[in-house]
Design a protein around this motif. Structure first.
Motif, PDB file in Angstrom:
ATOM      1  N   LYS A  18       0.823  -1.200   0.000  1.00 15.25           N
ATOM      2  CA  LYS A  18       0.000   0.000   0.000  1.00 15.25           C
ATOM      3  C   LYS A  18       0.864   1.259   0.000  1.00 15.25           C
ATOM      4  CE  LYS A  18      -3.815   2.449   0.482  1.00 15.25           C
ATOM      5  NZ  LYS A  18      -4.819   2.557  -0.605  1.00 15.25           N
ATOM      6  N   THR A  19       1.918   1.253   0.804  1.00 15.99           N
ATOM      7  CA  THR A  19       2.813   2.402   0.859  1.00 15.99           C
ATOM      8  C   THR A  19       3.410   2.683  -0.516  1.00 15.99           C
ATOM      9  OG1 THR A  19       3.357   2.045   3.184  1.00 15.99           O
ATOM     10  CG2 THR A  19       4.938   3.299   1.881  1.00 15.99           C
ATOM     11  N   VAL A  20       3.901   1.653  -1.172  1.00 17.36           N
ATOM     12  CA  VAL A  20       4.507   1.824  -2.493  1.00 17.36           C
ATOM     13  C   VAL A  20       3.467   2.295  -3.509  1.00 17.36           C
ATOM     14  CG1 VAL A  20       5.564   0.589  -4.426  1.00 17.36           C
ATOM     15  CG2 VAL A  20       6.373   0.188  -2.083  1.00 17.36           C
ATOM     16  N   GLU A  21       2.275   1.719  -3.462  1.00 14.27           N
ATOM     17  CA  GLU A  21       1.234   2.113  -4.414  1.00 14.27           C
ATOM     18  C   GLU A  21       0.899   3.594  -4.301  1.00 14.27           C
ATOM     19  OE1 GLU A  21      -1.966  -0.518  -3.532  1.00 14.27           O
ATOM     20  OE2 GLU A  21      -1.135  -2.208  -4.676  1.00 14.27           O
ATOM     21  N   VAL A  22       0.741   4.082  -3.069  1.00 17.58           N
ATOM     22  CA  VAL A  22       0.400   5.499  -2.869  1.00 17.58           C
ATOM     23  C   VAL A  22       1.572   6.389  -3.280  1.00 17.58           C
ATOM     24  CG1 VAL A  22      -0.215   7.259  -1.168  1.00 17.58           C
ATOM     25  CG2 VAL A  22      -1.255   4.983  -1.047  1.00 17.58           C
ATOM     26  N   LEU A  23       2.777   6.004  -2.896  1.00 14.16           N
ATOM     27  CA  LEU A  23       3.948   6.801  -3.274  1.00 14.16           C
ATOM     28  C   LEU A  23       4.029   6.992  -4.784  1.00 14.16           C
ATOM     29  CD1 LEU A  23       6.799   5.419  -0.953  1.00 14.16           C
ATOM     30  CD2 LEU A  23       5.689   7.653  -0.818  1.00 14.16           C
ATOM     31  N   LEU A  24       3.846   5.907  -5.523  1.00 11.40           N
ATOM     32  CA  LEU A  24       3.996   5.997  -6.970  1.00 11.40           C
ATOM     33  C   LEU A  24       2.786   6.638  -7.639  1.00 11.40           C
ATOM     34  CD1 LEU A  24       5.731   2.601  -7.777  1.00 11.40           C
ATOM     35  CD2 LEU A  24       6.748   4.866  -7.459  1.00 11.40           C
ATOM     36  N   ALA A  25       1.607   6.430  -7.095  1.00 11.16           N
ATOM     37  CA  ALA A  25       0.409   7.045  -7.682  1.00 11.16           C
ATOM     38  C   ALA A  25       0.441   8.560  -7.564  1.00 11.16           C
ATOM     39  CB  ALA A  25      -0.843   6.490  -7.004  1.00 11.16           C
ATOM     40  N   GLU A  26       1.021   9.066  -6.472  1.00 10.78           N
ATOM     41  CA  GLU A  26       0.961  10.504  -6.201  1.00 10.78           C
ATOM     42  C   GLU A  26       2.271  11.243  -6.459  1.00 10.78           C
ATOM     43  OE1 GLU A  26      -0.511  10.991  -2.221  1.00 10.78           O
ATOM     44  OE2 GLU A  26      -2.522  10.279  -2.756  1.00 10.78           O
ATOM     45  N   ASP A  93       4.929   0.485   7.434  1.00 15.21           N
ATOM     46  CA  ASP A  93       3.757  -0.124   8.087  1.00 15.21           C
ATOM     47  C   ASP A  93       2.582   0.837   8.191  1.00 15.21           C
ATOM     48  OD1 ASP A  93       4.684   1.654   9.955  1.00 15.21           O
ATOM     49  OD2 ASP A  93       4.856   0.193  11.593  1.00 15.21           O
ATOM     50  N   LEU A  94       2.627   1.950   7.442  1.00 16.98           N
ATOM     51  CA  LEU A  94       1.595   2.991   7.416  1.00 16.98           C
ATOM     52  C   LEU A  94       1.570   3.851   8.684  1.00 16.98           C
ATOM     53  CD1 LEU A  94      -1.347   1.068   5.683  1.00 16.98           C
ATOM     54  CD2 LEU A  94       0.354   2.577   4.639  1.00 16.98           C
ATOM     55  N   GLU A  95       2.558   3.696   9.576  1.00 18.13           N
ATOM     56  CA  GLU A  95       2.680   4.642  10.682  1.00 18.13           C
ATOM     57  C   GLU A  95       2.982   6.031  10.135  1.00 18.13           C
ATOM     58  OE1 GLU A  95       5.307   5.478  14.745  1.00 18.13           O
ATOM     59  OE2 GLU A  95       5.598   3.639  13.606  1.00 18.13           O
ATOM     60  N   THR A  96       3.743   6.075   9.053  1.00 19.04           N
ATOM     61  CA  THR A  96       3.982   7.322   8.328  1.00 19.04           C
ATOM     62  C   THR A  96       3.081   7.291   7.095  1.00 19.04           C
ATOM     63  OG1 THR A  96       5.865   6.262   7.216  1.00 19.04           O
ATOM     64  CG2 THR A  96       6.334   7.594   9.168  1.00 19.04           C
ATOM     65  N   ASP A  97       2.117   8.177   7.053  1.00 15.10           N
ATOM     66  CA  ASP A  97       1.080   8.144   6.022  1.00 15.10           C
ATOM     67  C   ASP A  97       1.680   8.498   4.660  1.00 15.10           C
ATOM     68  OD1 ASP A  97      -1.147   8.313   4.458  1.00 15.10           O
ATOM     69  OD2 ASP A  97      -2.159   9.850   5.640  1.00 15.10           O
ATOM     70  N   PRO A  98       1.686   7.577   3.703  1.00 20.65           N
ATOM     71  CA  PRO A  98       2.276   7.889   2.390  1.00 20.65           C
ATOM     72  C   PRO A  98       1.552   9.012   1.655  1.00 20.65           C
ATOM     73  CG  PRO A  98       1.113   5.789   2.328  1.00 20.65           C
ATOM     74  CD  PRO A  98       1.193   6.184   3.773  1.00 20.65           C
ATOM     75  N   ALA A  99       0.304   9.278   2.023  1.00 18.53           N
ATOM     76  CA  ALA A  99      -0.422  10.378   1.386  1.00 18.53           C
ATOM     77  C   ALA A  99       0.130  11.739   1.793  1.00 18.53           C
ATOM     78  CB  ALA A  99      -1.901  10.297   1.736  1.00 18.53           C
ATOM     79  N   THR A 100       0.936  11.786   2.851  1.00 18.17           N
ATOM     80  CA  THR A 100       1.550  13.040   3.284  1.00 18.17           C
ATOM     81  C   THR A 100       2.806  13.363   2.488  1.00 18.17           C
ATOM     82  OG1 THR A 100       0.710  12.665   5.533  1.00 18.17           O
ATOM     83  CG2 THR A 100       2.482  14.253   5.323  1.00 18.17           C
ATOM     84  N   VAL A 101       3.351  12.386   1.786  1.00 13.60           N
ATOM     85  CA  VAL A 101       4.630  12.584   1.104  1.00 13.60           C
ATOM     86  C   VAL A 101       4.552  13.700   0.067  1.00 13.60           C
ATOM     87  CG1 VAL A 101       6.308  11.495  -0.442  1.00 13.60           C
ATOM     88  CG2 VAL A 101       5.460  10.267   1.563  1.00 13.60           C
ATOM     89  N   LYS A 102       3.436  13.816  -0.623  1.00 17.13           N
ATOM     90  CA  LYS A 102       3.327  14.883  -1.624  1.00 17.13           C
ATOM     91  C   LYS A 102       3.440  16.259  -0.985  1.00 17.13           C
ATOM     92  CE  LYS A 102      -1.769  14.638  -1.702  1.00 17.13           C
ATOM     93  NZ  LYS A 102      -1.862  13.428  -0.830  1.00 17.13           N
TER      94      LYS A 102
END
Length: 241
Positions: A18-26, A93-102
């Motif tokens: 999930k982390t990788v998917e969000v990172l690459l999608a955004e 492990d989603l403790e760090t929200d990948p949606a925040t990376v952007k």
């Protein structure tokens, strides 16, 4: 910007994907490589997911085994291997929200040396945390702010972007979880330009906690050392006004 994202993995499977998917999608335009860092304790299931991701994104995702021990050692190895103009440190492990990376990336593009997330300025930054650990974390943060003369609210949170030169040129020392504190204190002492943004993360959604109460004792020793240093400075000022 070219971004190297570092993802240490122990027993994360669905959350790693999930982390990788969000990172690459955004953030695909900025991300030039993802380093998935495995160790001897990485479970076969987690390693299988990491290697599958590496095959799905050949040339972009690398699975590498850390050479130094513990979390700090994994990060230090990854710092050595990183090739991007910027380096992202986070959890898998989603403790760090990948949606925040952007949002971290957007601030990094404004020229800051380090952009770091904080759990203390959002409504859900400590979602799922043990109340005692949250309480002790708050005490540590307050003490560190006083002794190190900073207004940053979350010096021990391993969710931040660095300009590459900051991770490549500093002589890192810590190998365990206090490395996360070191990655903020040393740059601050050297004059790094740092900004915080709120985090929407919480406790990891998968696997066991890899920052047990024993690590709090390590942070306690850092507090004791800071107190001793300040006492020595005060004594020296009294003796040599």
């Amino acid at each position: 910007m070219t971004l190297t994202a570092i993802l240490p993995v122990t027993d994360e499977t669905a959350s790693l994907r999930k982390t990788v998917e969000v990172l690459l999608a955004e953030n695909r335009q900025e991300i030039s490589e993802i380093l998935v860092i495995a160790c001897q304790r990485t479970t076969p299931a987690a390693l299988a997911v990491a290697e599958e991701l590496g095959r799905e994104h050949a040339g972009l995702i690398q699975v590498r085994f850390q050479q130094r021990p513990f979390l700090g050692g994994a990060m230090r190895d990854a710092f050595d291997w990183a090739s991007g103009s910027h380096v992202l440190m986070m959890a898998s492990d989603l403790e760090t929200d990948p949606a925040t990376v952007k949002e971290l990336i957007a601030k990094a593009k404004d020229g800051y040396d380090i952009v770091t997330a904080t759990r203390w300025k959002g409504e859900s930054g400590f979602r799922g945390y043990n109340p005692l650990k949250r309480f002790l974390n708050g005490i540590f943060q307050a003490i560190f702010r006083v002794f190190y003369g900073t207004t940053l609210s979350d010096l021990t949170y391993g969710f931040r972007i660095f300009k590459r030169e900051w991770v490549k040129t500093i002589a890192w020392e810590e190998l365990r979880h206090p490395f996360l504190l070191e990655t903020m204190l040393k740059p601050l002492r050297l004059g790094a330009r740092v900004i915080e943004i709120p985090s929407t993360g919480g406790r990891g959604t998968e696997g066991e906690s890899h920052n047990p109460f024993g690590e709090l004792r390590v942070f306690s020793r850092r507090v004791q050392n800071a107190l001793q240093q300040q006492a020595e400075i005060a004594a020296d000022q009294l003796m040599n006004p």
